[in-house]
Design a protein around this motif. Structure first.
Motif, PDB file in Angstrom:
ATOM      1  N   GLU A 100       0.777  -1.347   0.009  1.00  0.00           N
ATOM      2  CA  GLU A 100       0.127   0.049   0.016  1.00  0.00           C
ATOM      3  C   GLU A 100       0.843   1.188  -0.005  1.00  0.00           C
ATOM      4  OE1 GLU A 100      -3.285   2.233   2.922  1.00  0.00           O
ATOM      5  OE2 GLU A 100      -3.223  -0.062   2.634  1.00  0.00           O
ATOM      6  N   GLU A 101       1.895   1.280   0.631  1.00  0.00           N
ATOM      7  CA  GLU A 101       2.882   2.448   1.027  1.00  0.00           C
ATOM      8  C   GLU A 101       3.429   2.695  -0.592  1.00  0.00           C
ATOM      9  OE1 GLU A 101       4.286   2.577   5.454  1.00  0.00           O
ATOM     10  OE2 GLU A 101       5.062   1.115   4.366  1.00  0.00           O
ATOM     11  N   ARG A 102       3.993   1.512  -1.204  1.00  0.00           N
ATOM     12  CA  ARG A 102       4.561   1.501  -2.421  1.00  0.00           C
ATOM     13  C   ARG A 102       3.633   2.201  -3.259  1.00  0.00           C
ATOM     14  NH1 ARG A 102       9.225  -1.820  -2.216  1.00  0.00           N
ATOM     15  NH2 ARG A 102       9.424  -2.030  -4.500  1.00  0.00           N
ATOM     16  N   LEU A 103       2.347   1.797  -3.423  1.00  0.00           N
ATOM     17  CA  LEU A 103       1.599   2.005  -4.506  1.00  0.00           C
ATOM     18  C   LEU A 103       1.228   3.707  -3.999  1.00  0.00           C
ATOM     19  CD1 LEU A 103       0.111   1.035  -6.938  1.00  0.00           C
ATOM     20  CD2 LEU A 103      -1.884   0.413  -5.457  1.00  0.00           C
ATOM     21  N   LEU A 106       4.474   5.528  -5.622  1.00  0.00           N
ATOM     22  CA  LEU A 106       4.450   5.497  -6.953  1.00  0.00           C
ATOM     23  C   LEU A 106       3.332   6.409  -7.521  1.00  0.00           C
ATOM     24  CD1 LEU A 106       4.980   1.813  -7.768  1.00  0.00           C
ATOM     25  CD2 LEU A 106       6.472   3.182  -7.807  1.00  0.00           C
ATOM     26  N   GLY A 107       2.094   6.587  -6.964  1.00  0.00           N
ATOM     27  CA  GLY A 107       1.176   7.541  -7.079  1.00  0.00           C
ATOM     28  C   GLY A 107       1.579   8.979  -6.968  1.00  0.00           C
ATOM     29  N   GLU A 108       2.312   9.221  -5.883  1.00  0.00           N
ATOM     30  CA  GLU A 108       2.865  10.521  -5.768  1.00  0.00           C
ATOM     31  C   GLU A 108       4.020  10.976  -6.969  1.00  0.00           C
ATOM     32  OE1 GLU A 108       4.241  11.441  -1.686  1.00  0.00           O
ATOM     33  OE2 GLU A 108       2.607  10.398  -0.881  1.00  0.00           O
ATOM     34  N   LEU A 109       4.648   9.970  -7.078  1.00  0.00           N
ATOM     35  CA  LEU A 109       5.846  10.067  -8.436  1.00  0.00           C
ATOM     36  C   LEU A 109       5.028  10.465  -9.679  1.00  0.00           C
ATOM     37  CD1 LEU A 109       8.416   7.458  -7.345  1.00  0.00           C
ATOM     38  CD2 LEU A 109       8.665  10.136  -7.024  1.00  0.00           C
ATOM     39  N   LEU A 110       4.060   9.520 -10.078  1.00  0.00           N
ATOM     40  CA  LEU A 110       3.424   9.941 -11.422  1.00  0.00           C
ATOM     41  C   LEU A 110       2.443  11.017 -11.371  1.00  0.00           C
ATOM     42  CD1 LEU A 110       2.388   6.278 -11.861  1.00  0.00           C
ATOM     43  CD2 LEU A 110       3.995   7.353 -13.040  1.00  0.00           C
ATOM     44  N   THR A 111       1.899  11.446 -10.306  1.00  0.00           N
ATOM     45  CA  THR A 111       1.251  12.728  -9.990  1.00  0.00           C
ATOM     46  C   THR A 111       2.081  13.930 -10.272  1.00  0.00           C
ATOM     47  OG1 THR A 111      -0.298  11.830  -8.684  1.00  0.00           O
ATOM     48  CG2 THR A 111      -0.280  14.088  -8.641  1.00  0.00           C
ATOM     49  N   LYS A 112       3.308  13.925  -9.773  1.00  0.00           N
ATOM     50  CA  LYS A 112       4.239  14.997  -9.646  1.00  0.00           C
ATOM     51  C   LYS A 112       5.307  15.059 -10.874  1.00  0.00           C
ATOM     52  CE  LYS A 112       7.423  17.507  -7.121  1.00  0.00           C
ATOM     53  NZ  LYS A 112       8.127  17.671  -5.879  1.00  0.00           N
ATOM     54  N   ASP A 165      14.452   8.899 -14.777  1.00  0.00           N
ATOM     55  CA  ASP A 165      14.559   7.750 -13.824  1.00  0.00           C
ATOM     56  C   ASP A 165      14.147   8.222 -12.389  1.00  0.00           C
ATOM     57  OD1 ASP A 165      15.606   5.874 -12.216  1.00  0.00           O
ATOM     58  OD2 ASP A 165      17.734   6.104 -13.093  1.00  0.00           O
ATOM     59  N   LEU A 166      12.881   7.673 -12.004  1.00  0.00           N
ATOM     60  CA  LEU A 166      12.298   7.910 -10.623  1.00  0.00           C
ATOM     61  C   LEU A 166      12.474   6.672  -9.860  1.00  0.00           C
ATOM     62  CD1 LEU A 166       9.276   9.975 -12.060  1.00  0.00           C
ATOM     63  CD2 LEU A 166      11.457  10.779 -10.867  1.00  0.00           C
ATOM     64  N   THR A 167      13.433   5.589  -9.917  1.00  0.00           N
ATOM     65  CA  THR A 167      13.775   4.713  -9.140  1.00  0.00           C
ATOM     66  C   THR A 167      14.143   5.346  -7.580  1.00  0.00           C
ATOM     67  OG1 THR A 167      16.245   4.506  -9.919  1.00  0.00           O
ATOM     68  CG2 THR A 167      14.267   3.262 -11.053  1.00  0.00           C
ATOM     69  N   LEU A 168      14.107   4.383  -6.957  1.00  0.00           N
ATOM     70  CA  LEU A 168      14.405   4.862  -5.409  1.00  0.00           C
ATOM     71  C   LEU A 168      15.671   5.452  -5.005  1.00  0.00           C
ATOM     72  CD1 LEU A 168      12.660   2.152  -3.171  1.00  0.00           C
ATOM     73  CD2 LEU A 168      11.550   4.323  -3.959  1.00  0.00           C
ATOM     74  N   LYS A 169      16.568   4.811  -5.854  1.00  0.00           N
ATOM     75  CA  LYS A 169      17.948   5.359  -5.798  1.00  0.00           C
ATOM     76  C   LYS A 169      18.180   6.654  -6.178  1.00  0.00           C
ATOM     77  CE  LYS A 169      21.084   1.516  -5.177  1.00  0.00           C
ATOM     78  NZ  LYS A 169      21.306   1.695  -3.884  1.00  0.00           N
ATOM     79  N   ARG A 170      17.669   6.767  -7.330  1.00  0.00           N
ATOM     80  CA  ARG A 170      17.612   8.186  -8.076  1.00  0.00           C
ATOM     81  C   ARG A 170      16.899   9.189  -7.241  1.00  0.00           C
ATOM     82  NH1 ARG A 170      21.216  10.206 -10.400  1.00  0.00           N
ATOM     83  NH2 ARG A 170      20.103  11.514 -11.764  1.00  0.00           N
ATOM     84  N   VAL A 171      15.896   8.732  -6.684  1.00  0.00           N
ATOM     85  CA  VAL A 171      14.585   9.824  -6.096  1.00  0.00           C
ATOM     86  C   VAL A 171      15.653  10.186  -4.721  1.00  0.00           C
ATOM     87  CG1 VAL A 171      12.674  10.044  -4.747  1.00  0.00           C
ATOM     88  CG2 VAL A 171      12.748   8.780  -7.235  1.00  0.00           C
ATOM     89  N   VAL A 172      16.170   9.359  -4.184  1.00  0.00           N
ATOM     90  CA  VAL A 172      16.803   9.476  -2.932  1.00  0.00           C
ATOM     91  C   VAL A 172      18.182  10.348  -3.212  1.00  0.00           C
ATOM     92  CG1 VAL A 172      18.259   8.773  -1.097  1.00  0.00           C
ATOM     93  CG2 VAL A 172      15.899   7.778  -1.666  1.00  0.00           C
ATOM     94  N   GLN A 173      18.694  10.163  -4.364  1.00  0.00           N
ATOM     95  CA  GLN A 173      20.008  11.092  -4.857  1.00  0.00           C
ATOM     96  C   GLN A 173      19.474  12.417  -5.171  1.00  0.00           C
ATOM     97  OE1 GLN A 173      22.238   9.452  -8.108  1.00  0.00           O
ATOM     98  NE2 GLN A 173      23.408  11.406  -8.158  1.00  0.00           N
ATOM     99  N   TYR A 174      18.250  12.666  -5.936  1.00  0.00           N
ATOM    100  CA  TYR A 174      17.764  13.936  -5.990  1.00  0.00           C
ATOM    101  C   TYR A 174      17.461  14.568  -4.795  1.00  0.00           C
ATOM    102  CZ  TYR A 174      16.897  12.293 -10.910  1.00  0.00           C
ATOM    103  OH  TYR A 174      16.926  11.872 -12.083  1.00  0.00           O
TER     104      TYR A 174
END
Length: 192
Positions: A100-103, A106-112, A165-174
């Protein structure tokens, strides 16, 4: 012969007096030379002692400066490690999200970040969660890609000629690039 002897004695006496005078002058000159040499040696010894003391003080200052620099380097390294550990902890927490948290993430990433008509690629772990029906809910004409990402989570958005690239590693890097100074300030870490 008396006259000759007197002249010879006079010459010898004058020569003896002159020898005594030359010897006395030589002895006086020798004493003066020795005294001058002693004074010169003493001046050089004092100057050398001053140079030695100055060099010793400079070496102490240099050693102290090097020690302070090493301490600052160590402190900076420890601070940077602390900050890095904070972002590693963020990544680890995101990677451990339940379905549920992952979804939601992902929803927040896609919305933004998603734009009209992009293809969405997900990880194998997220594939059961992300469906074309779910993507249709964003009303951006998103298409679910068939290839799977090798990542712990997140998505890659692909448009014509570009990828996001919105994978976790890249998102945390950003996130780190945007917030590192603030995190350092919160942790009481400042660069010196």
């Amino acid at each position: 012969m008396n006259g000759k002897e007197n002249i010879i004695n006079k010459i010898l006496s004058d020569a003896d007096n002159r020898c005594v005078q030359i010897i006395a002058d030589a002895e006086r000159q020798a004493v003066e030379t020795v005294q001058t040499a002693k004074e010169g040696v003493e001046r050089e010894r004092i100057a050398l002692d001053k140079r030695i003391a100055s060099n010793r003080e400079e070496r102490i200052r240099n050693a102290q400066a090097n020690a302070e620099l090493d301490a600052k380097k160590y402190s900076l390294s420890a601070r940077q490690q602390l900050i890095s550990d904070c972002y590693d902890e963020v990544y680890n927490r995101l990677a451990k999200y339940d379905a549920e948290e992952r979804l939601d993430l992902l929803g927040e990433l896609l919305t933004k970040y998603a734009e009209q008509g992009e293809t969405v690629y997900v990880t194998s772990a997220d594939a059961p969660l992300v469906t074309q029906l779910w993507l249709n809910g964003f009303e951006k004409g998103l298409k679910l890609g068939t290839k799977r990402l090798r990542a712990d989570g997140g998505v890659v958005l692909e448009g014509e000629g570009y990828e996001k690239d919105l994978t976790l590693k890249r998102v945390v890097q950003y996130l780190k690039e945007q917030t590192e100074a603030k995190v350092a300030s919160i942790l009481g870490v400042r660069n010196e």
